[in-house]
Scaffold this active site. Structure first.
Site, PDB file in Angstrom:
ATOM      1  N   SER A   1       0.897  -1.097   0.066  1.00  0.00           N
ATOM      2  CA  SER A   1      -0.071   0.064  -0.173  1.00  0.00           C
ATOM      3  C   SER A   1       0.969   1.219  -0.036  1.00  0.00           C
ATOM      4  O   SER A   1       1.838   1.480   1.193  1.00  0.00           O
ATOM      5  CB  SER A   1      -0.819   0.016   1.107  1.00  0.00           C
ATOM      6  OG  SER A   1      -1.544   1.259   1.314  1.00  0.00           O
TER       7      SER A   1
ATOM      8  N   LYS B   1      -3.057   5.129  -2.579  1.00  0.00           N
ATOM      9  CA  LYS B   1      -4.015   5.944  -1.869  1.00  0.00           C
ATOM     10  C   LYS B   1      -4.389   6.968  -3.019  1.00  0.00           C
ATOM     11  O   LYS B   1      -3.566   7.606  -3.219  1.00  0.00           O
ATOM     12  CB  LYS B   1      -3.572   6.752  -0.820  1.00  0.00           C
ATOM     13  CG  LYS B   1      -3.300   5.629   0.545  1.00  0.00           C
ATOM     14  CD  LYS B   1      -4.299   4.965   0.729  1.00  0.00           C
ATOM     15  CE  LYS B   1      -3.984   3.927   2.208  1.00  0.00           C
ATOM     16  NZ  LYS B   1      -5.146   3.480   2.737  1.00  0.00           N
TER      17      LYS B   1
ATOM     18  N   GLU C   1     -11.310   0.718  -3.086  1.00  0.00           N
ATOM     19  CA  GLU C   1     -11.382   0.427  -1.789  1.00  0.00           C
ATOM     20  C   GLU C   1     -12.110   1.647  -1.129  1.00  0.00           C
ATOM     21  O   GLU C   1     -11.547   2.728  -1.122  1.00  0.00           O
ATOM     22  CB  GLU C   1     -10.054  -0.022  -0.759  1.00  0.00           C
ATOM     23  CG  GLU C   1     -10.141  -0.341   0.360  1.00  0.00           C
ATOM     24  CD  GLU C   1      -8.833  -0.749   1.099  1.00  0.00           C
ATOM     25  OE1 GLU C   1      -7.768  -1.056   0.040  1.00  0.00           O
ATOM     26  OE2 GLU C   1      -8.756  -0.813   2.156  1.00  0.00           O
TER      27      GLU C   1
ATOM     28  N   ASP D   1     -13.638  -1.697   3.626  1.00  0.00           N
ATOM     29  CA  ASP D   1     -12.709  -1.714   4.496  1.00  0.00           C
ATOM     30  C   ASP D   1     -13.294  -1.130   5.663  1.00  0.00           C
ATOM     31  O   ASP D   1     -13.889  -1.737   6.468  1.00  0.00           O
ATOM     32  CB  ASP D   1     -11.302  -0.903   4.206  1.00  0.00           C
ATOM     33  CG  ASP D   1     -10.369  -0.914   5.289  1.00  0.00           C
ATOM     34  OD1 ASP D   1     -10.721  -1.002   6.344  1.00  0.00           O
ATOM     35  OD2 ASP D   1      -9.227  -0.198   4.921  1.00  0.00           O
TER      36      ASP D   1
HETATM   37  O1  OSB Z   1      -7.185   1.887   4.560  1.00  0.00           O
HETATM   38  O2  OSB Z   1      -5.873   0.227   4.379  1.00  0.00           O
HETATM   39  C1  OSB Z   1      -6.116   1.265   4.966  1.00  0.00           C
HETATM   40  C2  OSB Z   1      -2.968   2.471   6.809  1.00  0.00           C
HETATM   41  C3  OSB Z   1      -3.390   3.223   8.004  1.00  0.00           C
HETATM   42  C4  OSB Z   1      -4.786   3.150   7.990  1.00  0.00           C
HETATM   43  C5  OSB Z   1      -5.681   2.557   6.897  1.00  0.00           C
HETATM   44  C6  OSB Z   1      -5.151   2.035   5.836  1.00  0.00           C
HETATM   45  C7  OSB Z   1      -3.760   1.894   5.869  1.00  0.00           C
HETATM   46  C8  OSB Z   1      -3.314   1.129   4.578  1.00  0.00           C
HETATM   47  C9  OSB Z   1      -1.646   0.732   4.811  1.00  0.00           C
HETATM   48  O3  OSB Z   1      -3.418   1.295   3.487  1.00  0.00           O
HETATM   49  C10 OSB Z   1      -1.695  -0.657   5.091  1.00  0.00           C
HETATM   50  C11 OSB Z   1      -0.277  -1.125   5.457  1.00  0.00           C
HETATM   51  O4  OSB Z   1       0.678  -1.154   4.946  1.00  0.00           O
HETATM   52  O5  OSB Z   1      -0.386  -1.629   6.689  1.00  0.00           O
HETATM   53 MG    MG Z   2      -8.241   0.906   3.420  1.00  0.00          MG
END
Ligand code: OSB
Ligand code: MG
Length: 369
Positions: free
Chosen positions: A136, A164, A214, A239
């Site tokens: 991510s 993101k 997402e 999510d």
């Molecule tokens: O929305 O999945 C998410 C990190 C912090 C809060 C929410 C999210 C995320 C990530 C990072 O997308 C996922 C990771 O590398 O741990």
């Molecule tokens: Mg997410």
């Protein structure tokens, strides 16, 4: 087994680089680390994924501390627990606070597996020896940085890229990435930044051939997502909106989601995560394991969960070195050619690095029978 002692540590770890989403930027990660002891001296470990501020969901490090100290730990201390599935039943009278519940429930799963001398993956019924890993990627200052970073992660072997997005930047980000990487498995995470007023914009994202989008809409919505899904070709993955198996059932029945991001903390523990997994498998809905920028203990629980058969899409369970100069487990989590080997040693299968843990501890509380 009898729970005789619980230790809570408040931790602070600096990430190698800041992580930016549509809701803000984080660099110092604060979280609670839990140690649960049984009457034989075995120790199980758990990590809360609640952040220091309530951007993602309402829980925080401080609300976790309150709920653990004043409600969850008193319910557990001295209790005879035959199987970790009992823990979520014991916690059922307490509403919400899933991340606090999950932290201690995960520690009890680790303890249970250690007592039985089996890996946590095996205790959960996981069969996979290796899991596929995606990454991510946060919002960057400019496209050149983003492309360079994604290039590096692809070279390291990550199997899919999640990026993101936020309102106003989504087309630039996704067009830039698609042009640079025409065939890479790509998805976007909006972290609840859009509304149905953005329908025309969101429809444009179909052209980028994303694996999924997402949580485009509100953090607590499953109704508008169903409206949106009917108008999009791109599958929606929920999510933030998913806190339980019941939420999953309703979202699938409404047509709000075609994929589920399972986060152990968000759904209140491994038992509920497994129930969600089983239900989705029966319904033919693929799941994957989300991430919350975990340190090694939380990451280890995610890896064990991902060994279950319906985790058919790569998760956000990148290696330790993607986040930390030094992680709190040994060995650290290593990604090779886009795979993590699921540990076979008892429990989480990684050893807590007590020296590193001490170094990052800012507060500590002990609770005994
Ligand atoms: O929305 O999945 C998410 C990190 C912090 C809060 C929410 C999210 C995320 C990530 C990072 O997308 C996922 C990771 O590398 O741990
Ligand atoms: Mg997410």
């Amino acid at each position: 087994m009898q729970i005789t002692e619980v230790t809570i540590r408040k931790m602070k770890m600096r990430m190698k680089e800041p992580f930016s989403t549509s809701f803000g930027t984080m660099q110092d990660k604060q979280f609670l680390l839990l140690e649960v002891h049984d009457e034989l001296g075995n120790i199980g470990w758990g990590e809360s994924v609640a952040f220091d501020a309530p951007w993602y969901t309402e829980e925080t490090v401080e609300t976790n501390l309150h709920i653990l100290r004043d409600f969850l730990i008193p319910l557990l201390l001295g209790k005879q627990i035959d199987h970790p599935e009992q823990v979520s039943k014991l916690f059922a009278p307490i509403r919400g606070n899933n991340m606090a519940k999950a932290a201690i429930e995960c520690a009890i799963w680790d303890l249970y597996a250690k007592r039985k001398g089996i890996s946590l993956a095996e205790a959960l019924g996981g069969r996979r020896q290796q899991i596929e890993v995606g990454i991510s990627v946060g919002i960057q200052n400019n496209m050149a940085d983003l492309i360079e970073r994604v290039q590096r992660y692809l070279e390291e072997g990550y199997k899919r890229i999640k990026v993101k997005i936020k309102p106003g930047a989504e087309i630039t980000i996704l067009r830039g990435l698609r042009n640079a990487f025409p065939d890479v498995p790509l998805m976007a995470d909006a972290n609840s930044a859009y509304t149905l007023d953005d329908i025309n914009l969101l429809k444009q994202l179909d052209e980028f051939d994303l694996l999924m989008i997402e949580q485009p809409l509100a953090h607590d919505d499953i109704i508008d997502h169903a409206v949106l899904q009917k108008l999009l070709k791109t599958p929606i993955c929920l999510d933030e909106s998913i806190h339980s198996l019941e939420d999953v059932r309703k979202a699938i029945e409404l047509g709000s989601t075609k994929v589920i991001n399972v986060k152990i903390g968000r759904v209140g523990g491994l038992a509920e995560a497994k129930r969600i997994h089983d239900y989705c498998m029966e319904k033919g809905v693929p799941v994957w394991c989300g991430g919350m920028l975990e340190a090694g203990i939380g990451r280890a629980h995610n890896i064990a969960l991902t060994s279950l058969p319906n985790f058919i899409l790569p998760g956000d369970t990148a290696g330790s070195s993607r986040y930390w100069e030094k992680d709190i487990i040994e060995p650290e989590v290593i990604v090779e050619d886009g795979y993590i080997t699921v540990p076979t040693a008892p429990g989480i299968g990684y050893t807590p690095n007590l020296i590193a843990i001490d170094e990052f501890t800012t507060d500590i509380w002990h609770f005994r029978v």
